[in-house]
Structures are given as structure tokens and as C-alpha cells.
Design a protein around this motif. Structure first.
Motif, short mmCIF file in Angstrom:
data_model
loop_
_atom_site.label_atom_id
_atom_site.label_comp_id
_atom_site.label_asym_id
_atom_site.label_seq_id
_atom_site.Cartn_x
_atom_site.Cartn_y
_atom_site.Cartn_z
N LEU A 60 32.43 -60.21 -50.30
CA LEU A 60 31.43 -59.71 -49.35
C LEU A 60 31.59 -60.33 -47.95
O LEU A 60 31.20 -59.73 -46.97
CB LEU A 60 30.01 -59.95 -49.88
CG LEU A 60 29.59 -59.01 -51.03
CD1 LEU A 60 28.17 -59.31 -51.47
CD2 LEU A 60 29.71 -57.55 -50.62
N SER A 61 32.18 -61.55 -47.89
CA SER A 61 32.40 -62.10 -46.53
C SER A 61 33.50 -61.30 -45.83
O SER A 61 33.45 -61.11 -44.61
CB SER A 61 32.72 -63.59 -46.51
OG SER A 61 33.12 -64.05 -47.74
N ARG A 100 28.32 -67.75 -54.40
CA ARG A 100 28.17 -66.98 -55.63
C ARG A 100 26.76 -67.21 -56.13
O ARG A 100 26.34 -68.36 -56.29
CB ARG A 100 29.19 -67.42 -56.69
CG ARG A 100 30.62 -67.27 -56.25
CD ARG A 100 31.54 -67.07 -57.41
NE ARG A 100 31.46 -65.71 -57.93
CZ ARG A 100 31.77 -65.35 -59.17
NH1 ARG A 100 32.13 -66.27 -60.03
NH2 ARG A 100 31.69 -64.10 -59.55
N GLY A 156 21.86 -57.08 -60.80
CA GLY A 156 21.03 -57.20 -59.59
C GLY A 156 21.14 -58.57 -58.91
O GLY A 156 21.78 -59.49 -59.44
N ILE A 157 20.54 -58.67 -57.73
CA ILE A 157 20.62 -59.92 -56.96
C ILE A 157 19.20 -60.38 -56.63
O ILE A 157 18.37 -59.56 -56.21
CB ILE A 157 21.40 -59.71 -55.64
CG1 ILE A 157 22.73 -59.00 -55.91
CG2 ILE A 157 21.65 -61.03 -54.91
CD1 ILE A 157 23.40 -58.43 -54.67
N ALA A 186 30.35 -53.50 -57.89
CA ALA A 186 29.43 -52.68 -58.69
C ALA A 186 29.89 -52.65 -60.14
O ALA A 186 29.07 -52.76 -61.07
CB ALA A 186 29.36 -51.28 -58.11
N ASP A 246 24.71 -49.40 -58.41
CA ASP A 246 24.96 -49.78 -59.80
C ASP A 246 23.65 -50.11 -60.49
O ASP A 246 22.62 -50.27 -59.84
CB ASP A 246 25.96 -50.96 -59.87
CG ASP A 246 25.39 -52.25 -59.32
OD1 ASP A 246 24.46 -52.80 -59.92
OD2 ASP A 246 25.88 -52.71 -58.25
N TYR A 270 35.38 -65.35 -56.42
CA TYR A 270 35.46 -66.51 -55.52
C TYR A 270 34.35 -66.52 -54.48
O TYR A 270 34.27 -67.42 -53.66
CB TYR A 270 36.81 -66.52 -54.80
CG TYR A 270 37.96 -66.78 -55.74
CD1 TYR A 270 38.16 -68.04 -56.26
CD2 TYR A 270 38.82 -65.76 -56.11
CE1 TYR A 270 39.20 -68.30 -57.13
CE2 TYR A 270 39.88 -66.01 -56.97
CZ TYR A 270 40.05 -67.28 -57.48
OH TYR A 270 41.07 -67.52 -58.33
N LEU A 307 24.79 -66.81 -61.80
CA LEU A 307 25.17 -65.69 -62.68
C LEU A 307 24.75 -65.95 -64.13
O LEU A 307 25.26 -65.32 -65.05
CB LEU A 307 26.69 -65.46 -62.59
CG LEU A 307 27.20 -65.06 -61.19
CD1 LEU A 307 28.70 -65.04 -61.16
CD2 LEU A 307 26.66 -63.70 -60.78
N LYS A 312 32.01 -54.90 -61.58
CA LYS A 312 32.02 -56.27 -62.09
C LYS A 312 30.63 -56.74 -62.53
O LYS A 312 30.49 -57.41 -63.54
CB LYS A 312 32.53 -57.17 -60.97
CG LYS A 312 33.22 -58.41 -61.42
CD LYS A 312 34.13 -58.96 -60.35
CE LYS A 312 33.37 -59.59 -59.21
NZ LYS A 312 34.23 -60.36 -58.30
P1 ADP Z 1 32.48 -62.52 -55.91
O1 ADP Z 1 32.08 -61.18 -56.47
O2 ADP Z 1 33.92 -62.74 -55.97
O3 ADP Z 1 31.68 -63.63 -56.47
P2 ADP Z 1 31.41 -61.50 -53.43
O4 ADP Z 1 31.49 -62.08 -52.07
O5 ADP Z 1 31.95 -60.13 -53.59
O6 ADP Z 1 32.12 -62.53 -54.36
O7 ADP Z 1 29.90 -61.50 -53.87
C1 ADP Z 1 29.10 -62.63 -53.62
C2 ADP Z 1 27.98 -62.69 -54.64
O8 ADP Z 1 27.08 -61.59 -54.44
C3 ADP Z 1 28.47 -62.55 -56.05
O9 ADP Z 1 28.83 -63.78 -56.59
C4 ADP Z 1 27.27 -61.96 -56.77
O10 ADP Z 1 26.39 -62.98 -57.14
C5 ADP Z 1 26.58 -61.13 -55.69
N1 ADP Z 1 26.90 -59.68 -55.81
C6 ADP Z 1 27.72 -58.96 -55.04
N2 ADP Z 1 27.72 -57.66 -55.39
C7 ADP Z 1 26.85 -57.55 -56.43
C8 ADP Z 1 26.41 -56.47 -57.24
N3 ADP Z 1 26.84 -55.23 -57.06
N4 ADP Z 1 25.50 -56.75 -58.20
C9 ADP Z 1 25.03 -58.00 -58.38
N5 ADP Z 1 25.42 -59.07 -57.66
C10 ADP Z 1 26.33 -58.85 -56.71
#
Ligand code: ADP
Length: 345
Positions: free
Chosen positions: A306-307, A289, A274-275, A246, A270, A302, A292, A248
Motif C-alpha cells: 500500500l505504500s 502491518r 477487514g481493517i 483483496a 472484498d 511486508y 492479523l 490475500k
Molecule cells: P502487506 O499486505 O504486504 O502486509 P500492504 O501495504 O499491502 O502490505 O498492506 C498493509 C496492511 O494493510 C496489511 O498488513 C493489512 O493489515 C492491511 N490491508 C491491506 N489491504 C487489506 C484488505 N483488503 N483487507 C484487510 N486488510 C488489508
């Protein structure tokens, strides 16, 4: 490799099925043959008896006995051949059907293993690729520095600073890999105990505070004491990953809201980049990823956080929910099972 294994497995299925089918066929043939011979013998005996009584019957004026149909040797042989042909036809059909079925089943059996091996290969290749980048940079910088004859102290310090960044990056990656292994390995037990979700979240926030300063992110917390059933370290790791992300993926001067609800739900909201909808199904994949390019600055990562979060959630039997809108922000939440005061864990 799997094509060969599939053929081998099919051959084993066939050997087993054909062994069963052939033994049944032999048993059927032997008993039918024995029955035919017994019937033939009975008829022969009967005919002999009738022949010996023939004179007596004719003398008394009884009607002559009907002629017995004697199964001679040729008829017996014919029946045998017919039975063998039928059994042969049945066995050939079984061979073809079980061959096709076996090939299909072997494919079904090997499919998850093949996918797992492919996943492992991809994982190793991605991990090595991620390690190679900081290693190459480290090596090049050190080589250039060694060749330089008149390096100043400031230059040396700058070089060491850059080297340290690369080392930190590799350390982060190895920590991620260890965490992933820890939570994906079923043999590593996780301890489900009575834990205070509010306190764990507060501790995580305290450790994370420094990271927020760089981009001037404001964290608002709404925590409270909520007793849940879970593994302390795993829950803390999960909260860290959500809050870390959140922060980052927040824009400069952004806002993050962390809430612990009475029903045992942790919500991290946050107002960042967004995604995209098309990325959401993949963000829990290893090394994934999202694009971005929307973000102005380079965001390190990396694609493993999230995994790890997903592995933790799976181990604890909970589900992660994601809501997100490009440019507006994201909400990650997870609801843990409550631990009522009377429940002993
Ligand atoms: P990393 O943050 O190291 O790239 P994560 O596995 O934590 O790896 O997240 C995978 C992807 O999900 C990230 O590269 C990003 O694109 C997306 N993501 C995760 N959390 C958020 C968030 N809070 N806001 C926006 N995108 C996110």
C-alpha cells in the motif's frame, strides 16, 4: 547531529543579521556625528560674525544679541556617547531577539530534513530486518544439510523447496523495494497517456487468476472500456496491489468484486477480515502491518504494497479511498482523470 546543525544554522543567521545591523548602526552614527559637527561649526561662525558686529550694534542702540549656545567639545562628546549607548542597546536587543528567532527558525528548517533522515534510518533497519529472517533460515538449513552424512534425495528436494521459498521471499522484498524507489523518486518520470482502465484491469486479473485457486476465492469483474489519463505500468501496479490484497485478506471461499466505473474509478471490494478503524490511518506507512491475529492462517507480506500504491497515486495526482469493517471486508477505490476522445495526451 541535528542539535549541532541547529546551533550552527542559528550562528549563521546571527552573523548575517548582526552584520546588517552593525553596518546600519555605523552608518547612522557617522551621519549623526557629521551633522552635530556641522551644526557646531555653523553656530561658531554665527557667533564670530555677531561678535565682530557687536560694536556696530551697540553704537546704533540696537538691543544686544542673545547669547549663542555654543556646543562645546564636551557636549559633543556627551552626545556621541549617548548615540553609541542607544545604538549599542538596539544592537543588543537585535542580537537577543534574532538569536531566539534564529534558533526557532533553524529548528523549523531542519525539522523536515531530520524527519526524512529518521524515516530513512527506520526504512533501512526494517528492510534489513525483513531480509535477515529468510537469510538466517537459508543459512541454517544449508549448514544442517552439509553436516548430514546420509541425506536422502527426498530430504534434499524438500530442503531445496524450502530454500526456494526463502529465495522467493527475498526476491519479492527486493522487487517491492525497487518499486518503492521507482515511484518515490521524482526523477523517474511517469508517462501520462491515454490508457484503457478496463483493459489494464482485465490483464491484471488474468495474471492473478492462479493465486485465487488456493483459497477458492471467486472473483467477479464488472469491467468496461474507460479511457483515462495515466501511466500504464503504474496503473497496472496499483490495480495489482489492490486485487492482490483483496485476495490475500479474504477468508476461505471468499468473494472479490472488481469494478471499473464509467467515471474512471477502479473499485476493489472484498468480504475478508477487514481493517480496524485505528489501523486505517497507518496502512499506507512503509512496513506497517495491521494486527492479523483475526486471521486463522499466517498471511505473508511486508507492509509495502500500500505504500507503493500511495506513491503511485501521489505521482498520478489521484487519491485512494478506503472503507472497511472488521470481519465484514474492505473497499479500496481510486478515481483517475478521464481522457475525453478529443483530448490528445
Ligand atoms: P502487506 O499486505 O504486504 O502486509 P500492504 O501495504 O499491502 O502490505 O498492506 C498493509 C496492511 O494493510 C496489511 O498488513 C493489512 O493489515 C492491511 N490491508 C491491506 N489491504 C487489506 C484488505 N483488503 N483487507 C484487510 N486488510 C488489508
Amino acid at each position: 547531529m541535528f542539535k549541532k546543525a541547529r546551533l550552527k544554522l542559528t550562528a549563521w543567521y546571527l552573523i548575517i543579521i548582526m552584520a546588517i545591523s552593525l553596518s546600519f548602526s555605523v552608518a547612522i552614527f557617522t551621519s549623526v556625528d557629521r551633522e552635530l559637527v556641522r551644526m557646531d561649526n555653523m553656530r561658531k561662525e554665527r557667533q564670530e560674525r555677531v561678535e565682530s558686529m557687536q560694536e556696530f550694534i551697540i553704537e546704533r542702540g540696537f538691543p544686544p544679541p542673545q547669547e549663542e549656545v555654543n556646543i562645546n567639545l564636551a557636549t559633543l562628546e556627551e552626545s556621541r556617547i549617548r548615540i553609541i549607548t542607544i545604538l549599542g542597546f538596539i544592537n543588543a536587543s537585535i542580537l537577543i531577539i534574532s538569536g531566539l528567532g534564529g534558533y526557532f527558525l533553524a529548528g523549523q528548517t531542519l525539522d523536515p530534513i531530520s524527519r526524512m533522515v529518521k524515516g530513512q534510518k527506520e526504512f533501512v533497519s526494517n528492510a534489513s530486518h525483513e531480509l535477515r529472517t529468510p537469510l538466517t533460515s537459508l543459512k541454517t538449513e544449508i549448514e544442517v544439510a552439509l553436516r548430514s552424512k546420509n541425506m536422502t534425495l527426498t530430504e534434499a528436494k524438500n530442503l531445496l523447496k524450502s530454500n526456494l521459498e526463502d529465495v522467493n521471499s527475498m526476491q519479492k522484498l527486493s522487487n517491492y523495494l525497487l518499486e518503492l524507489n521507482r515511484f518515490e523518486n521524482i526523477e523517474n518520470n511517469i508517462k501520462m497517456e491515454k490508457i484503457n482502465l478496463g483493459k489494464i484491469t482485465e490483464d491484471v486479473l488474468q495474471n492473478i487468476e492462479q493465486c485465487t485457486e488456493k483459497n477458492n476465492i471467486k472473483i467477479t469483474k464488472h469491467t468496461q472500456t474507460v479511457w483515462i489519463k495515466g501511466d500504464k505500468d503504474a496503473t497496472s501496479e496499483l490495480a495489482t496491489i489492490f486485487i492482490d490484497n483483496a485476495i490475500k485478506y479474504s477468508k476461505k471461499d471468499g468473494k472479490v468484486i472488481v469494478t471499473v466505473l464509467k467515471n474512471g474509478t477502479l473499485v476493489v471490494k472484498d468480504y475478508g477480515i477487514g481493517i480496524a478503524d485505528s489501523d486505517i490511518p497507518h496502512i499506507f506507512d512503509r512496513f506497517y502491518r495491521a494486527d492479523l491475529s483475526r486471521s486463522k492462517e499466517k498471511i505473508d507480506g511486508y507492509g509495502l504494497g500500500l505504500s507503493i500504491a500511495k506513491s503511485i497515486a501521489d505521482r498520478m495526482g489521484v487519491k485512494i479511498k478506503v472503507q472497511s469493517k472488521v470481519g465484514k471486508g474492505s473497499i479500496f477505490s481510486v478515481q483517475f482523470p478521464l481522457n475525453f476522445p478529443h483530448e490528445k495526451v
